[in-house]
Scaffold this motif. Structure first.
Motif, PDB file in Angstrom:
ATOM      1  N   ASP A 272       0.880  -1.197   0.417  1.00  0.00           N
ATOM      2  CA  ASP A 272      -0.159   0.142  -0.118  1.00  0.00           C
ATOM      3  C   ASP A 272       0.738   1.288   0.358  1.00  0.00           C
ATOM      4  OD1 ASP A 272       0.507  -1.331   2.584  1.00  0.00           O
ATOM      5  OD2 ASP A 272      -0.202   0.753   3.473  1.00  0.00           O
ATOM      6  N   ARG A 273       2.239   1.244   1.223  1.00  0.00           N
ATOM      7  CA  ARG A 273       3.061   2.062   0.908  1.00  0.00           C
ATOM      8  C   ARG A 273       3.441   2.218  -0.229  1.00  0.00           C
ATOM      9  NH1 ARG A 273       7.158   3.097   5.220  1.00  0.00           N
ATOM     10  NH2 ARG A 273       8.862   4.158   4.341  1.00  0.00           N
ATOM     11  N   GLY A 274       4.588   1.073  -0.710  1.00  0.00           N
ATOM     12  CA  GLY A 274       5.569   1.090  -1.506  1.00  0.00           C
ATOM     13  C   GLY A 274       5.637   0.616  -3.344  1.00  0.00           C
ATOM     14  N   GLU A 275       3.646   0.525  -3.671  1.00  0.00           N
ATOM     15  CA  GLU A 275       3.665   0.532  -5.052  1.00  0.00           C
ATOM     16  C   GLU A 275       2.560   1.402  -5.855  1.00  0.00           C
ATOM     17  OE1 GLU A 275       4.815  -1.858  -6.888  1.00  0.00           O
ATOM     18  OE2 GLU A 275       5.432  -3.045  -5.411  1.00  0.00           O
ATOM     19  N   PRO A 276       3.031   2.333  -6.372  1.00  0.00           N
ATOM     20  CA  PRO A 276       3.488   2.113  -7.825  1.00  0.00           C
ATOM     21  C   PRO A 276       5.034   2.077  -7.367  1.00  0.00           C
ATOM     22  CG  PRO A 276       2.455   4.213  -8.529  1.00  0.00           C
ATOM     23  CD  PRO A 276       2.499   3.587  -7.051  1.00  0.00           C
ATOM     24  N   ARG A 277       6.260   0.862  -7.568  1.00  0.00           N
ATOM     25  CA  ARG A 277       7.532   0.904  -7.506  1.00  0.00           C
ATOM     26  C   ARG A 277       8.181   2.326  -9.069  1.00  0.00           C
ATOM     27  NH1 ARG A 277       8.276  -5.008  -8.034  1.00  0.00           N
ATOM     28  NH2 ARG A 277       6.746  -5.314  -6.343  1.00  0.00           N
ATOM     29  N   GLY A 278       9.217   2.729  -8.615  1.00  0.00           N
ATOM     30  CA  GLY A 278      10.002   2.965  -9.489  1.00  0.00           C
ATOM     31  C   GLY A 278      11.953   3.589  -8.835  1.00  0.00           C
ATOM     32  N   ALA A 293       3.155   7.909  -6.083  1.00  0.00           N
ATOM     33  CA  ALA A 293       3.998   7.076  -6.310  1.00  0.00           C
ATOM     34  C   ALA A 293       4.795   6.294  -5.452  1.00  0.00           C
ATOM     35  CB  ALA A 293       5.246   8.318  -6.705  1.00  0.00           C
ATOM     36  N   GLY A 294       5.064   5.718  -5.454  1.00  0.00           N
ATOM     37  CA  GLY A 294       5.597   4.453  -4.277  1.00  0.00           C
ATOM     38  C   GLY A 294       6.569   4.426  -3.443  1.00  0.00           C
TER      39      GLY A 294
END
Ligand code: SF4
Ligand code: SF4
Length: 509
Positions: A272-278, A293-294
């Motif tokens: 819920d906090r990490g995605e979307p990753r980049g 943005a995660g």
């Protein structure tokens, strides 16, 4: 991102744990899918895992647990415990010749094997309770396979260098340096494995004596045999098989998957906090534009440090032993990029859902299953403590003569004959005063045993022995016709007053 159901997720991972495709450099760290995966091959050869060293809270906890548990294992046989002149003074000893198990002040006899059943029940319930509260912490911190693998990996890192250096050397050609390093590593592994096997046999004999006998080649052959077997198994399981034991051989991950629920703490990637990753840049740009943005920057540090080579971001996985090292790695990354720590954390699947729905996270440690496990542990533990405290170190069995059932003496007295077995379960000789209650005007005689000054027969019994004696009981009491009077035989230890009783009947004409 859709929220995966935790139970379904972990169960599915038993059948399909194939990681997503990754760049070649990263894929070295990832355990391949389990055989039987419908999307993958029936057989997948192992990819060697090169776990990277990491610093942090959970790594420190693991070092402490490793030092304490190995310290206990290697040192305990040398701890002494005074039990008097007739018993061994080793605190923990499995004494097969003496048919005893000693654990500090507790001494178990062969007929008390039910205590081991109780211990097994306690161990199983403790494991279930741990699992219900905090997932596989047994696997991640306490399991011997984890502890010894950790030690072997530390040796490997010390000799071969950290992940990158070791990987590069393994990919290169064989050289004198590579052979020397590999030779030193395997030598050190074998030394640890040998000492592990050596420590094991010390639990079955007096440790200092056995060490001396082993060194002078005077120890029994069976001791050398067991050391050899355990050296081989430790070297193979901790040095070579490592995470494969957890993923393929151990049944506990499957059982654990069936026992867990959405309230159990598990090492969780907070998608819920990490995605979307980049990347850091891409995420910063998205944030500037007001787009989601995660916090995950897809750096793979959590994968590189994983001792089983899995990617926690793929969700619950049977390969995850919940060691928390990916938490340390990710916290380090978050600190460097200025984001809050614990993107990966011990958390519950329920809390991830709560946060997504904007609800306050909840921790429910008191649940039906934790109460049940605690109740079973309490009851079984209490029964074991009570029976241990109340047990006797002596016993008596009485068998009435069948023929004749009674004898009338010339003076009219009636005599009955008995065979009495007196048990001395202690490790020192005992003297028991034998008496009979339930009759008046009686006399008791033990064949071949002299009475003391008060006319009470004193029966001596050797340590850890049962003595059989012939006993006659005579009464001048007037008995009713066809009398069958209940009587009680008693033995009283003349040293400490401990006693045992047995009931029988006195028969008349
Ligand atoms: S260490 Fe953290 S930031 Fe890096 S890939 Fe893993 S979860 Fe993402
Ligand atoms: S995913 Fe994390 S917690 Fe699980 S085994 Fe790997 S490093 Fe340990």
């Amino acid at each position: 991102m859709a929220v995966p159901d935790f139970q379904t997720s972990i169960k599915e991972s038993a059948a399909a744990a194939t990681p997503k495709a990754r760049p070649a450099a990263e894929s070295d760290a990832v355990t391949p899918g389990l055989p039987g995966d419908e999307d993958g091959p029936l057989y997948a050869s192992r990819r060697k895992v090169y776990p990277q060293h990491v610093k942090g809270t959970f790594r420190r906890i693991k070092w402490i647990v490793l030092l304490v548990t190995l310290g206990i294992y290697y040192g305990l046989p040398f701890v002494r415990w005074d039990r008097g002149p007739f018993a061994p003074n080793q605190a923990v000893l499995v004494d097969f010749p003496g048919r005893r198990f000693y654990f500090f002040f507790i001494e178990l006899w062969p007929q008390e094997v039910y205590y081991f059943t109780g211990l097994l029940i306690l161990a199983a319930m403790a494991l279930f309770l741990m699992n219900a509260v905090a997932g596989r912490i047994w696997c991640g911190y306490l399991c011997p396979q984890t502890v010894w693998t950790d030690l072997f990996q530390a040796i490997e890192r010390w000799v071969e260098g950290d992940r990158r250096e070791h990987l590069q050397r393994d990919r290169g050609p064989w050289s004198v340096e590579r052979i020397a390093r590999a030779g030193l590593k395997h030598f050190l592994w074998l030394m640890v494995a040998w000492w592990t096997g050596g420590a094991w046999v010390l639990y079955f004999a007096d440790a200092p004596t056995l060490v001396r006998d082993l060194a002078t080649f005077q120890a029994p052959l069976i001791a050398y045999l067991w050391i050899g077997i355990l050296t081989f198994t430790t070297y193979t399981l901790a040095g070579h098989m490592r995470e494969q034991v957890c993923v393929y051989m151990c049944p506990w991950p499957r059982i654990q998957a069936a026992l867990t629920d959405e309230y159990a703490l598990n090492v969780t990637y907070r998608y819920d906090r990490g995605e979307p990753r980049g990347s850091v840049k891409k995420s910063a740009a998205l944030r500037e534009q007001g787009k989601p943005a995660g916090d995950c920057i897809d750096c793979y540090q959590c994968v590189y440090v994983c001792p089983t080579g899995i990617d926690i971001r793929d969700g619950a996985n049977l390969g995850c032993i919940q060691c928390g090292l990916c938490i340390d790695a990710c916290d380090d990354v978050m600190a460097k990029i200025g984001r809050p720590s614990r993107l990966i954390a011990y958390d519950t699947e329920m809390n991830v859902k709560c946060r997504q729905e904007g609800v306050q996270p909840i921790f429910r440690f008191v649940r039906a299953r934790t109460l049940l496990y605690t109740a079973v542990i309490t009851i079984v533990g209490a029964v074991m403590v009570y029976t241990l405290a109340m047990r006797q170190s002596e016993g008596i069995n009485v068998i009435h003569d069948r023929n004749p059932m009674f004898v009338r003496l010339a003076d009219g007295a009636i005599r009955n004959g008995f065979t009495v077995h007196i048990l001395n379960k202690s490790v020192e000789p005992r003297r028991y005063a034998l008496s009979v209650e339930g009759l008046e005007d009686k006399s008791i005689e033990v064949i071949g045993v002299l009475p003391d000054g008060f006319g009470v027969p004193i029966v001596e019994v050797e340590p850890d022995r049962t003595r059989e004696v012939r006993v006659t009981v005579t009464t001048r009491q007037k008995l009713p016709p066809a009398a069958t009077l209940p009587i009680t035989f008693s033995i009283v230890d003349t040293a400490d007053g401990s006693r045992a009783r047995a009931s029988d009947h006195f028969r008349g004409p």
